[in-house]
Each structure stands twice: as C-alpha cells, then as structure tokens.
Design a protein around this motif. Structure first.
Motif, mmCIF file in Angstrom:
data_model
loop_
_atom_site.group_PDB
_atom_site.id
_atom_site.type_symbol
_atom_site.label_atom_id
_atom_site.label_comp_id
_atom_site.label_asym_id
_atom_site.label_seq_id
_atom_site.Cartn_x
_atom_site.Cartn_y
_atom_site.Cartn_z
ATOM 1 N N ILE A 62 102.667 -85.921 15.643
ATOM 2 C CA ILE A 62 103.171 -86.623 16.490
ATOM 3 C C ILE A 62 104.561 -86.184 16.745
ATOM 4 O O ILE A 62 105.460 -86.160 15.997
ATOM 5 N N GLU A 66 107.038 -91.133 20.032
ATOM 6 C CA GLU A 66 105.637 -91.763 19.925
ATOM 7 C C GLU A 66 105.722 -92.840 18.989
ATOM 8 O O GLU A 66 104.926 -93.966 19.002
ATOM 9 N N VAL A 67 106.566 -93.109 17.913
ATOM 10 C CA VAL A 67 106.513 -93.893 16.919
ATOM 11 C C VAL A 67 107.841 -95.051 17.196
ATOM 12 O O VAL A 67 108.079 -95.648 16.178
ATOM 13 N N GLU A 68 108.321 -95.130 18.272
ATOM 14 C CA GLU A 68 109.194 -95.967 18.480
ATOM 15 C C GLU A 68 108.976 -97.524 18.102
ATOM 16 O O GLU A 68 107.720 -97.839 18.408
#
Length: 163
Positions: A62, A66-68
């Motif tokens: 990932i 994408e993990v904002e």
C-alpha cells in the motif's frame, strides 16, 4: 511530493512523500520506525504487517498516500504505555516464539489481529491465520503456542534443550 498525515501508534505524524512511496518505506525511513521489516519486496513474507484502522495489512502493498488520515499501529505500538512488552510480545518471549527475530514483528501483528477477531483460537485456526507470514527459523510451533498463550489458553511450557 505530496503531504500525508496519519496517526501512528497514537501520535499524529505527517511528511512529504512521492506518489510511489510505500507505507513500509514511509514508516521505516521517514518516521524511523524500523520494527516493521521488509523481507521480500513481493508481499509474500508478512514481515511488514501493520494494522491500518484496526485491520492487518502488509505495509509493502500500500502506498503511504493511500492511508491519509488513517490510524496505523506498528510493532512499536504494541508495547505497554510504560514501555514494557505487551501481552502478545511477552508471550513470544516466554514461549520462545522467535529465533532470528526478523519475522517476529509481522507475526506479532498478525497474531494480535487474529486475537481481536477470535479471542480463543484453536491451534488449527492460528496456523491457518498465519499462512501469509513466513518464518525461516522456528518451524512455527512456538509461534503458535505464543499466540495461544497470549489468548489466555493453557499451553505446554517451551521445551528446554537437554543439559
């Protein structure tokens, strides 16, 4: 470069990343949380497992972008607040669930996710859950025992070498 922010191990963090920066690289290189290991670069080994919003994810699969805004837990976040080993970490130590230690962070993170889903797994369930994590040293027996012990189940004490 893009600015990303998230919560890692309970702390708000932010940084500048390229679009291709993997979460594992952001954690290790930018945040210096080196407990999350890179073992294979192909998402096969599980050494990079972290929890994203409570779910186990291989951090090499990932992008950091994408993990904002997500809540990330790494192996460093598994310790107790006073810095002592958490329950599952202590079980790995007590039951000799590690040898070289390279896979251990991913195994601990996977084991913690299993115990969250299934607080009292059988040995078969533990072994099935760990299928995405590779250990080249232990043969898994003591890893399974450690996870079961962390669940509060009675397990045989670790075998000691003959003196």
């Amino acid at each position: 470069m893009t600015r990303v922010s998230m919560k890692v191990n309970g702390k708000d963090v932010a940084g500048e990343v390229e679009g291709r920066t993997l979460l594992v690289d952001f954690l290790r290189e930018d945040l210096r949380l080196t407990g999350t290991h890179v073992g294979c670069d192909t998402s096969q080994c599980g050494a990079c497992v972290v929890h994203i919003d409570g779910q186990p994810v291989k951090a090499c699969t990932i992008f950091a972008m994408e993990v904002e805004g997500a809540d990330i837990t790494t192996i460093e976040g598994m310790a107790n607040e006073d810095g002592t080993l958490g329950v599952i970490q202590q079980a790995f130590q007590d039951h000799h669930g590690l040898q070289c230690g390279f896979c251990t962070p991913g195994m601990v993170m996977a084991g913690a996710a299993l115990l969250k889903e299934n607080p009292k797994p059988t040995e078969k369930e533990v072994r099935q859950y760990l299928e995405g994590n590779i250990c080249r040293c232990t043969g898994y027996h003591n890893i399974v025992k450690a996870i079961m012990a962390a669940s509060g189940q009675q397990v045989d004490p670790p075998a000691m070498a003959a003196e």
